[in-house]
Design a protein around this motif. Structure first.
Motif, short mmCIF file in Angstrom:
data_model
loop_
_atom_site.label_atom_id
_atom_site.label_comp_id
_atom_site.label_asym_id
_atom_site.label_seq_id
_atom_site.Cartn_x
_atom_site.Cartn_y
_atom_site.Cartn_z
N LYS A 52 0.84 -1.21 0.00
CA LYS A 52 0.00 0.00 0.00
C LYS A 52 0.87 1.25 0.00
N ARG A 53 1.96 1.20 0.73
CA ARG A 53 2.88 2.35 0.81
C ARG A 53 3.44 2.67 -0.57
N HIS A 54 3.75 1.63 -1.33
CA HIS A 54 4.28 1.81 -2.68
C HIS A 54 3.20 2.35 -3.61
N ASP A 55 1.98 1.83 -3.47
CA ASP A 55 0.89 2.23 -4.36
C ASP A 55 0.33 3.62 -4.05
N ASP A 56 0.41 4.05 -2.80
CA ASP A 56 -0.17 5.33 -2.39
C ASP A 56 0.81 6.13 -1.53
N PRO A 57 1.78 6.79 -2.17
CA PRO A 57 2.80 7.53 -1.41
C PRO A 57 2.23 8.62 -0.50
N LEU A 58 1.04 9.12 -0.81
CA LEU A 58 0.45 10.16 0.02
C LEU A 58 -0.03 9.62 1.37
N ALA A 59 -0.20 8.33 1.47
CA ALA A 59 -0.66 7.71 2.72
C ALA A 59 0.50 7.19 3.56
N THR A 60 1.72 7.55 3.19
CA THR A 60 2.92 7.02 3.85
C THR A 60 2.91 7.22 5.36
N ALA A 61 2.55 8.40 5.82
CA ALA A 61 2.61 8.68 7.26
C ALA A 61 1.70 7.74 8.06
N GLY A 62 0.48 7.58 7.61
CA GLY A 62 -0.46 6.70 8.30
C GLY A 62 -0.02 5.23 8.23
N ILE A 63 0.49 4.85 7.08
CA ILE A 63 0.95 3.47 6.90
C ILE A 63 2.15 3.20 7.80
N ASP A 64 3.08 4.15 7.84
CA ASP A 64 4.26 3.97 8.69
C ASP A 64 3.89 3.91 10.17
N CYS A 65 2.87 4.66 10.54
CA CYS A 65 2.37 4.61 11.92
C CYS A 65 1.83 3.22 12.24
N ARG A 66 1.07 2.66 11.33
CA ARG A 66 0.51 1.32 11.52
C ARG A 66 1.63 0.27 11.55
N ARG A 67 2.63 0.43 10.70
CA ARG A 67 3.77 -0.49 10.71
C ARG A 67 4.48 -0.44 12.06
N ALA A 68 4.67 0.75 12.60
CA ALA A 68 5.32 0.89 13.91
C ALA A 68 4.51 0.20 15.00
N GLU A 69 3.18 0.29 14.91
CA GLU A 69 2.32 -0.40 15.88
C GLU A 69 2.50 -1.92 15.78
N LEU A 70 2.58 -2.44 14.54
CA LEU A 70 2.75 -3.88 14.34
C LEU A 70 4.13 -4.34 14.81
N VAL A 71 5.15 -3.56 14.54
CA VAL A 71 6.50 -3.89 15.01
C VAL A 71 6.50 -3.97 16.54
N SER A 72 5.83 -3.03 17.17
CA SER A 72 5.74 -3.03 18.64
C SER A 72 4.97 -4.25 19.14
N ALA A 73 3.89 -4.61 18.46
CA ALA A 73 3.10 -5.79 18.86
C ALA A 73 3.94 -7.06 18.72
N ILE A 74 4.71 -7.16 17.65
CA ILE A 74 5.58 -8.32 17.45
C ILE A 74 6.63 -8.38 18.56
N ASP A 75 7.25 -7.24 18.84
CA ASP A 75 8.28 -7.21 19.89
C ASP A 75 7.69 -7.57 21.25
N THR A 76 6.49 -7.10 21.52
CA THR A 76 5.84 -7.44 22.79
C THR A 76 5.58 -8.94 22.86
N TRP A 77 5.10 -9.53 21.77
CA TRP A 77 4.86 -10.97 21.74
C TRP A 77 6.16 -11.73 22.01
N VAL A 78 7.24 -11.31 21.35
CA VAL A 78 8.52 -11.98 21.51
C VAL A 78 9.03 -11.85 22.95
N ILE A 79 8.94 -10.67 23.51
CA ILE A 79 9.43 -10.44 24.87
C ILE A 79 8.68 -11.29 25.89
N THR A 80 7.38 -11.46 25.67
CA THR A 80 6.58 -12.20 26.64
C THR A 80 6.58 -13.70 26.42
N ARG A 81 6.97 -14.18 25.24
CA ARG A 81 6.85 -15.62 24.97
C ARG A 81 8.14 -16.34 24.57
#
Length: 157
Positions: A52-81
């Motif tokens: 989506k980031r490649h297809d819609d460069p104008l939405a980059t900020a929102g997409i990057d925000c969502r990616r950061a949330e997912l990275v954090s969720a993955i890291d939280t899962w890893v830390i706890t399990r």
């Protein structure tokens, strides 16, 4: 697609998905029924966000925000399990979530080039897939190192 075999599994319980599962998830391939690792859906979403980031460069900020949330969720899962291992810390300078995000970005880029290049033999296509293979090998090394560290710890106890 990649040379390495499945990564070792610690005591029959998978701590992290292997590179083949991740590559399949990035490509949107469905998992075998009942075998999907909890991080696979998040890896799939990361790849979708990179597309989506490649297809819609104008939405980059929102997409990057969502990616950061997912990275954090993955890291939280890893830390706890996943048991923390000091000896593998030198292998990666970034978090597991950030590593998955880089792999998703590399897969998305390589796939895009493969489908849009005039010639499949284009050096850019080769370089992109080679980069993804390097990241996949690094991922495997991380998992193999973690399994070996865990078995050493258990033997000495």
């Amino acid at each position: 697609m990649f040379v390495r075999d499945r990564a070792p599994i610690i005591e029959g319980a998978k701590t992290l998905p292997d590179q083949r599962e991740l590559i399949a998830a990035f490509g949107g391939h469905p998992p075998e029924p009942g075998s999907e690792h909890p991080l696979i859906p998040l890896a799939r979403v990361l790849a979708d966000l990179h597309r989506k980031r490649h297809d819609d460069p104008l939405a980059t900020a929102g997409i990057d925000c969502r990616r950061a949330e997912l990275v954090s969720a993955i890291d939280t899962w890893v830390i706890t399990r996943v048991p923390q291992r000091r000896s593998t810390a030198h292998i990666r300078a970034e978090s597991i979530g950030a590593t998955l995000d880089r792999m998703a970005a590399a897969y998305t880029h390589a796939s895009h080039l493969l489908h849009t290049a005039e010639k499949v033999s284009d050096d850019r296509v080769h370089a992109a897939w080679y980069r993804l293979a390097l990241l996949a090998d690094q991922w495997s090394d991380l998992i193999i190192g973690a399994a070996q560290d865990n078995s050493r710890t258990r033997r000495s106890a």
